[in-house]
Design an enzyme around this catalytic site. Structure first.
Site: not given
Ligand code: PNS
Length: 170
Positions: A28, A52, A101, A138
């Site tokens: 990030h 969440k 990515r 993450s």
């Protein structure tokens, strides 16, 4: 000098890097740093997702991001809930910057980019992730750290410390 069309209403070039950032990783940080070189102002927008529960509260994530981006003078960090395009509209932000990515990221990112553009005209700019971080997320950092794996090369030192403290408590 060559000049192009300017975004309506503002000469300041703004962009947003949105995400959950639970917690922020070196991947990030790489994208935020690169965006900060391309734009006058970069907002890091931390999504509030009430359904969440994360490892870190949104306020903790924001504090960590503020500290690890303190050297970038044009980066500001805010929470948001609701639609990202509304966050953009309220702050006159015409561009979303996202890291890609791998090809596997592309399908969903393309859908979101097209939806966001259709909703409000906001553009999405994709930045290829530094290959060093092409596997990084993450979730994986949390999983590896939970089982005692070394993630010290994947997150800033402050985040590593916060992760170790949080996981010790759980
Ligand atoms: O780090 P993440 O969890 O992959 O980030 C996803 C995020 C926050 C960028 C995305 O879920 C989002 O933009 N959410 C805000 C709600 C919204 O605008 N949804 C419509 C997207 S087309």
């Amino acid at each position: 000098m060559m000049t192009g069309p300017k975004s309506e209403g503002s000469q300041v070039r703004r962009a947003v890097c949105p995400g959950s950032f639970d917690p922020i990783t070196n991947g990030h940080l790489d994208i935020i740093g690169r965006a900060s070189k391309l734009y006058d102002e970069v907002y890091v927008a931390v999504m509030i997702n009430k359904s969440k529960k994360g490892l870190f509260e949104v306020e903790e994530r924001i504090e960590l991001i503020r500290e690890v981006t303190a050297d970038y003078e044009n980066v500001r960090v805010e929470a948001f809930h609701g639609l990202l395009v509304d966050f953009c509209k309220q702050r006159d932000i015409p561009a979303i910057v996202k890291g890609l990515r791998a090809v596997s990221d592309f399908d969903y990112e393309l859908q979101m980019a097209q939806m966001n553009n259709g909703l409000s005209g906001v553009e999405t700019l994709f930045v290829p992730t530094n290959p060093t971080y092409s596997f990084l997320s993450s979730s994986l950092v949390k999983e590896v750290a939970t089982w005692g794996g070394d993630v010290s090369h994947l997150v800033p030192p402050l985040v590593l410390q916060a992760l170790n403290e949080r996981l010790k408590q759980d």
